[in-house]
Design a protein around this motif. Structure first.
Motif, mmCIF file in Angstrom:
data_model
loop_
_atom_site.group_PDB
_atom_site.id
_atom_site.type_symbol
_atom_site.label_atom_id
_atom_site.label_comp_id
_atom_site.label_asym_id
_atom_site.label_seq_id
_atom_site.Cartn_x
_atom_site.Cartn_y
_atom_site.Cartn_z
ATOM 1 N N ASN A 76 16.516 14.232 -19.726
ATOM 2 C CA ASN A 76 15.332 14.810 -20.366
ATOM 3 C C ASN A 76 15.703 15.793 -21.473
ATOM 4 O O ASN A 76 15.008 15.867 -22.495
ATOM 5 C CB ASN A 76 14.419 15.458 -19.332
ATOM 6 N N GLN A 77 16.788 16.519 -21.313
ATOM 7 C CA GLN A 77 17.250 17.418 -22.379
ATOM 8 C C GLN A 77 17.643 16.616 -23.619
ATOM 9 O O GLN A 77 17.354 17.015 -24.746
ATOM 10 C CB GLN A 77 18.434 18.261 -21.901
ATOM 11 N N ARG A 79 16.410 13.719 -24.458
ATOM 12 C CA ARG A 79 15.151 13.250 -25.056
ATOM 13 C C ARG A 79 14.509 14.350 -25.899
ATOM 14 O O ARG A 79 13.944 14.079 -26.959
ATOM 15 C CB ARG A 79 14.192 12.771 -23.977
ATOM 16 N N GLU A 80 14.609 15.588 -25.457
ATOM 17 C CA GLU A 80 14.077 16.711 -26.236
ATOM 18 C C GLU A 80 14.842 16.879 -27.553
ATOM 19 O O GLU A 80 14.241 17.164 -28.594
ATOM 20 C CB GLU A 80 14.138 18.003 -25.422
ATOM 21 N N ASP A 83 13.585 14.364 -29.941
ATOM 22 C CA ASP A 83 12.298 14.792 -30.502
ATOM 23 C C ASP A 83 12.512 15.794 -31.641
ATOM 24 O O ASP A 83 11.843 15.726 -32.674
ATOM 25 C CB ASP A 83 11.416 15.432 -29.428
#
Length: 135
Positions: A76-77, A79-80, A83
């Motif tokens: 998830n990090q 993916r951030e 972004d």
């Protein structure tokens, strides 16, 4: 126009990497040549575990990178970070894949994530070629 974050630039010649590639029998796009990149190449401070380059007439059309993580938090990090570097993403309309799309100039980058195994497959290239692979 080159994107400074992408490790391989779409549209470049096969000869740039010909000694760094191993031919793959599997064709993700019929009639196109797929190669495994033999060396490690960082992407946003991550070393992908696998990099595949797909060429048409010796021109790079698609790059597929597999990134593995130790846990869901790391995934998830990452993916951030995507972004922050590439802007907003949208959901890919495909009932078989858990995927999202980033638009990068005249290219797209598909993010196919498999949170159960802490893995992300990133594919980028021209839109029509990604559609052939993922739809």
């Amino acid at each position: 126009m080159k994107n400074k974050y992408l490790p391989f630039q779409i549209g470049e010649q096969y000869e740039n990497w010909e000694f760094d590639l191993e031919y793959l029998q599997e064709e993700k796009i019929p009639g196109y040549d797929s190669y495994l990149y033999l060396w490690k190449k960082p992407f946003l401070h991550i070393i992908p575990s696998r990099i595949e380059l797909i060429f048409s007439l010796d021109i790079l059309q698609v790059v597929i990178m597999t990134c593995k993580f130790e846990n869901l938090e790391q995934l998830n990090q990452f993916r951030e970070i995507l972004d922050l570097k590439f802007g907003e993403r949208r959901k890919l309309e495909n009932k078989y894949l858990d995927a999202e799309i980033y638009e990068i100039e005249n290219l797209e980058m598909c993010l196919i994530y498999k949170p159960v195994v802490y893995r992300i497959d990133l594919a980028y290239g021209k839109i029509k070629y990604l559609r052939e692979i993922y739809q």
